[in-house]
Motif scaffolding. Structure first.
Motif, PDB file in Angstrom:
ATOM      1  N   ARG A   1       2.096   6.699   3.873  1.00 53.12           N
ATOM      2  CA  ARG A   1       2.141   8.585   3.696  1.00 53.12           C
ATOM      3  C   ARG A   1       2.811   8.911   5.178  1.00 53.12           C
ATOM      4  O   ARG A   1       2.879  10.134   5.127  1.00 53.12           O
TER       5      ARG A   1
ATOM      6  N   SER B   1       6.293  10.735  -6.963  1.00 54.53           N
ATOM      7  CA  SER B   1       6.680  11.183  -8.733  1.00 54.53           C
ATOM      8  C   SER B   1       7.395  12.515  -9.369  1.00 54.53           C
ATOM      9  O   SER B   1       7.670  12.895 -10.245  1.00 54.53           O
TER      10      SER B   1
ATOM     11  N   ARG C   1       1.118  -1.357  -0.163  1.00 56.15           N
ATOM     12  CA  ARG C   1      -0.125  -0.340  -0.250  1.00 56.15           C
ATOM     13  C   ARG C   1       1.357   1.058  -0.052  1.00 56.15           C
ATOM     14  O   ARG C   1       1.595   1.288   0.730  1.00 56.15           O
ATOM     15  N   SER C   2       0.399   2.595  -0.507  1.00 53.46           N
ATOM     16  CA  SER C   2       0.908   4.205  -0.044  1.00 53.46           C
ATOM     17  C   SER C   2       0.837   3.992   1.357  1.00 53.46           C
ATOM     18  O   SER C   2      -0.271   4.840   1.747  1.00 53.46           O
TER      19      SER C   2
HETATM   20  C1  LIG Z   1       2.768   6.760 -11.700  1.00 49.62           C
HETATM   21  C2  LIG Z   1       2.908   6.615 -10.343  1.00 49.62           C
HETATM   22  C3  LIG Z   1       2.130   8.055 -10.058  1.00 49.62           C
HETATM   23  C4  LIG Z   1       2.467   7.951  -8.388  1.00 49.62           C
HETATM   24  N1  LIG Z   1       3.056   9.115  -7.590  1.00 49.62           N
HETATM   25  C5  LIG Z   1       2.620   9.128  -6.747  1.00 49.62           C
HETATM   26  C6  LIG Z   1       2.893  10.337  -5.530  1.00 49.62           C
HETATM   27  O1  LIG Z   1       3.810  11.359  -6.144  1.00 49.62           O
HETATM   28  N2  LIG Z   1       2.841  10.510  -4.096  1.00 49.62           N
HETATM   29  C7  LIG Z   1       2.371   9.617  -3.328  1.00 49.62           C
HETATM   30  O2  LIG Z   1       2.275   9.413  -2.347  1.00 49.62           O
HETATM   31  N3  LIG Z   1       1.610   8.238  -4.321  1.00 49.62           N
HETATM   32  C8  LIG Z   1       1.460   8.540  -5.636  1.00 49.62           C
HETATM   33  N4  LIG Z   1       1.099   7.629  -6.449  1.00 49.62           N
HETATM   34  C9  LIG Z   1       0.960   6.887  -5.841  1.00 49.62           C
HETATM   35  C10 LIG Z   1      -0.887   6.255  -5.596  1.00 49.62           C
HETATM   36  O3  LIG Z   1      -1.382   6.865  -5.353  1.00 49.62           O
HETATM   37  C11 LIG Z   1      -1.462   4.609  -5.473  1.00 49.62           C
HETATM   38  O4  LIG Z   1      -0.556   3.966  -5.418  1.00 49.62           O
HETATM   39  C12 LIG Z   1      -2.988   4.829  -5.539  1.00 49.62           C
HETATM   40  O5  LIG Z   1      -3.480   5.517  -4.597  1.00 49.62           O
HETATM   41  C13 LIG Z   1      -3.527   2.835  -4.694  1.00 49.62           C
HETATM   42  O6  LIG Z   1      -3.114   3.268  -3.744  1.00 49.62           O
HETATM   43  P1  LIG Z   1      -1.799   2.006  -2.552  1.00 49.62           P
HETATM   44  O7  LIG Z   1      -0.778   2.352  -3.085  1.00 49.62           O
HETATM   45  O8  LIG Z   1      -2.430   2.132  -1.139  1.00 49.62           O
HETATM   46  O9  LIG Z   1      -2.455   0.722  -3.118  1.00 49.62           O
HETATM   47  C14 LIG Z   1       1.548   7.340  -7.475  1.00 49.62           C
HETATM   48  C15 LIG Z   1       1.188   5.745  -8.496  1.00 49.62           C
HETATM   49  C16 LIG Z   1       1.256   5.731  -9.981  1.00 49.62           C
HETATM   50  C17 LIG Z   1       0.983   4.625 -10.168  1.00 49.62           C
END
Ligand SMILES: Cc1cc2nc3c(=O)[nH]c(=O)nc-3n(C[C@H](O)[C@H](O)[C@H](O)COP(=O)(O)O)c2cc1C
Length: 221
Positions: A24, A169, A21-22
């Motif tokens: 933060r 990103s 998961r992300s």
């Molecule tokens: C190309 C890409 C760029 C992303 N950039 C960021 C970012 O800069 N900061 C962040 O907190 N999450 C970022 N994310 C994470 C997504 O927001 C996150 O994966 C999505 O909301 C699903 O949640 P999960 O990772 O908890 O499954 C990014 C995801 C992708 C695929």
């Protein structure tokens, strides 16, 4: 082929995939260097675009580890905020001229203005460790795709180690900044960049919830 050993391996893999998961929010605990090295090694195992980067003897992937509180991270913090200001201004001007962009980019513009109010880019100064990965530019230009594979491997490894991880990103936009590249010690313009934040999660998130795969899949004859 589905012997017990493969089943066991898949139980572990499926669990890690679902638990990625992300994260933060982090505690102040700093992950040890060995855990960070293991995460970087996972990134190194990710696929790379062999045909695009050619056979240069100089390896085409690099890792940079910036710890919170260090001089390099402090310098990067303000460069990242400068980048947010540039992006917000360019987007504002684009949205004034282009109604379709206004509709599509509104929530991203709100996010940029929230970051400006808080004065910190999430992941750069909000996490114990900020990692930048550089991939040498090649032809065709597929380095961002390579970096995405690298990041996913690192993300899964961090998950397996019980660490929190999120993508940063905006790092990619900073690849053109001579100042940012000089902090990393690489020439500007030759490398594409991507970044992530790593730390001990302050909270626990539920495993990923996704729709049933059959709802999204068409099997073609
Ligand atoms: C190309 C890409 C760029 C992303 N950039 C960021 C970012 O800069 N900061 C962040 O907190 N999450 C970022 N994310 C994470 C997504 O927001 C996150 O994966 C999505 O909301 C699903 O949640 P999960 O990772 O908890 O499954 C990014 C995801 C992708 C695929």
């Amino acid at each position: 082929m589905c012997t017990d050993i493969f089943e066991q391996r898949n139980v572990c893999l499926d669990q890690i995939l679902a638990e990625r998961r992300s994260y933060r929010m982090f505690t102040s605990e700093v992950p040890d260097d060995d855990a960070i090295r293991r995460i970087l090694h996972a990134g190194l195992l990710a696929p790379f675009a062999a045909a695009a980067v050619g056979t240069s003897k100089d390896y085409f992937r690099r890792f940079f580890v910036l710890r919170n509180g260090s001089a390099s991270l402090n310098a990067v913090k303000s460069l990242a905020m400068d980048q947010v200001a540039v992006m917000a201004q360019e987007l504002k001007e684009g949205m004034e001229k282009n109604p379709a962009l206004r509709e599509r980019a509104g929530s991203f513009a709100d996010r940029l203005s929230l970051i400006q109010k808080r004065g910190l880019v999430p992941g750069i100064g909000t996490a114990p460790v900020y990692i930048v990965v550089a991939e040498r530019k090649g032809f065709p230009p597929v380095e961002l795709q390579s970096l995405a594979h690298c990041m996913e491997n690192m993300w899964l490894k961090a998950t397996a180690l019980g660490l929190g991880f999120h993508l940063v990103s905006i790092t990619s936009q900073m690849s053109r900044s001579a100042e940012f590249c000089s902090i990393l010690g690489i020439p500007a313009g030759e490398w594409e960049l991507m970044g992530c934040a790593v730390g001990v999660p302050a909270d626990e998130l539920s495993p990923s919830i996704r729709p049933p795969v059959e709802d999204l899949t068409r099997w073609l004859d």
